[in-house]
Design a protein around this motif. Structure first.
Motif, short mmCIF file in Angstrom:
data_model
loop_
_atom_site.label_atom_id
_atom_site.label_comp_id
_atom_site.label_asym_id
_atom_site.label_seq_id
_atom_site.Cartn_x
_atom_site.Cartn_y
_atom_site.Cartn_z
N ALA A 1 49.58 42.11 44.99
CA ALA A 1 49.95 43.44 45.46
C ALA A 1 49.84 43.54 46.98
O ALA A 1 50.32 44.50 47.58
CB ALA A 1 49.05 44.49 44.81
N GLY A 2 49.18 42.56 47.61
CA GLY A 2 49.02 42.59 49.05
C GLY A 2 47.76 43.28 49.52
O GLY A 2 47.61 43.58 50.70
N VAL A 3 46.83 43.53 48.60
CA VAL A 3 45.58 44.22 48.96
C VAL A 3 44.56 43.25 49.54
O VAL A 3 43.82 43.60 50.46
CB VAL A 3 45.00 44.95 47.73
CG1 VAL A 3 43.67 45.62 48.05
CG2 VAL A 3 46.00 45.98 47.20
N ILE A 4 44.52 42.03 49.02
CA ILE A 4 43.58 41.03 49.54
C ILE A 4 44.33 39.76 49.90
O ILE A 4 45.47 39.55 49.48
CB ILE A 4 42.45 40.69 48.54
CG1 ILE A 4 42.98 40.02 47.27
CG2 ILE A 4 41.62 41.93 48.22
CD1 ILE A 4 41.91 39.46 46.35
N ARG A 5 43.67 38.94 50.66
CA ARG A 5 44.15 37.60 51.00
C ARG A 5 43.11 36.63 50.46
O ARG A 5 41.92 36.90 50.53
CB ARG A 5 44.24 37.50 52.52
CG ARG A 5 44.59 36.16 53.07
CD ARG A 5 44.91 36.25 54.55
NE ARG A 5 46.26 36.82 54.68
CZ ARG A 5 46.57 37.84 55.48
NH1 ARG A 5 45.66 38.42 56.22
NH2 ARG A 5 47.81 38.29 55.53
N GLN A 6 43.56 35.52 49.89
CA GLN A 6 42.63 34.52 49.37
C GLN A 6 43.00 33.14 49.88
O GLN A 6 44.17 32.83 50.09
CB GLN A 6 42.66 34.49 47.84
CG GLN A 6 42.00 35.68 47.19
CD GLN A 6 41.88 35.49 45.69
OE1 GLN A 6 42.86 35.21 45.02
NE2 GLN A 6 40.67 35.62 45.20
N HIS A 7 41.96 32.34 50.09
CA HIS A 7 42.16 30.94 50.42
C HIS A 7 41.03 30.14 49.78
O HIS A 7 39.97 30.68 49.48
CB HIS A 7 42.21 30.71 51.94
CG HIS A 7 40.95 31.05 52.64
ND1 HIS A 7 40.68 32.32 53.11
CD2 HIS A 7 39.86 30.32 52.95
CE1 HIS A 7 39.49 32.34 53.68
NE2 HIS A 7 38.97 31.14 53.60
N ARG A 8 41.35 28.89 49.53
CA ARG A 8 40.35 27.99 48.96
C ARG A 8 39.59 27.33 50.10
O ARG A 8 40.20 26.85 51.05
CB ARG A 8 41.00 26.94 48.08
CG ARG A 8 41.52 27.51 46.79
CD ARG A 8 41.97 26.38 45.86
NE ARG A 8 42.45 26.93 44.62
CZ ARG A 8 43.73 27.05 44.30
NH1 ARG A 8 44.65 26.66 45.15
NH2 ARG A 8 44.09 27.56 43.15
N ARG A 9 38.31 27.31 49.96
CA ARG A 9 37.45 26.58 50.90
C ARG A 9 36.60 25.66 50.04
O ARG A 9 35.66 26.12 49.39
CB ARG A 9 36.57 27.54 51.70
CG ARG A 9 35.71 26.79 52.72
CD ARG A 9 34.85 27.71 53.55
NE ARG A 9 35.69 28.58 54.36
CZ ARG A 9 35.33 29.81 54.72
NH1 ARG A 9 34.17 30.31 54.34
NH2 ARG A 9 36.12 30.54 55.46
N GLY A 10 36.98 24.39 50.02
CA GLY A 10 36.32 23.47 49.11
C GLY A 10 36.62 23.90 47.69
O GLY A 10 37.78 24.05 47.31
N THR A 11 35.57 24.15 46.90
CA THR A 11 35.78 24.60 45.52
C THR A 11 35.71 26.12 45.40
O THR A 11 35.95 26.67 44.32
CB THR A 11 34.71 23.99 44.59
OG1 THR A 11 33.42 24.37 45.05
CG2 THR A 11 34.83 22.46 44.56
#
Length: 110
Positions: free
Chosen positions: A66-76
């Protein structure tokens, strides 16, 4: 340590109805509220949500798509941040009003 961003809509594709739908669930509201009042970014497991891991994953995906949050993987770990600047630019005052409502509801239930 490498970071991998997960798919999200660019600001021009964020739609009000998708944001409102994402914010309509109490678990997702809790996530947004914690991101707004806590550290700039949090790992998904830091929220301690009262749902299964698969349901938690679903809630984060709805918020991200929906564009409310941003996520990225950092390691696991999957790190989440609130897209408050994008939301404010697109829908001025919406996020602040929602968060104010969350706080007011908490005070009423005490």
């Amino acid at each position: 340590m490498t970071e991998t961003c997960l798919p999200e809509p660019p600001p021009e594709q964020i739609r009000l109805e998708a944001v409102l739908h994402a914010l309509a669930d109490p678990v997702r509201l809790r996530i947004v509220s914690e991101l707004a009042t806590g550290p700039h970014e949090l790992a998904c497991q830091a929220f301690g949500l009262p749902v299964t891991k698969s349901t938690s994953t679903h809630h984060f995906r709805v918020l991200r798509e929906a564009g409310v949050i941003r996520q990225h993987r950092r390691g696991t770990a999957r790190m989440s941040t609130l897209r408050d600047a994008d939301l404010e630019a697109l829908f001025p005052g919406l996020l602040a009003s929602v968060l104010h409502g969350v706080q007011a509801e908490r005070l009423r239930s005490v």
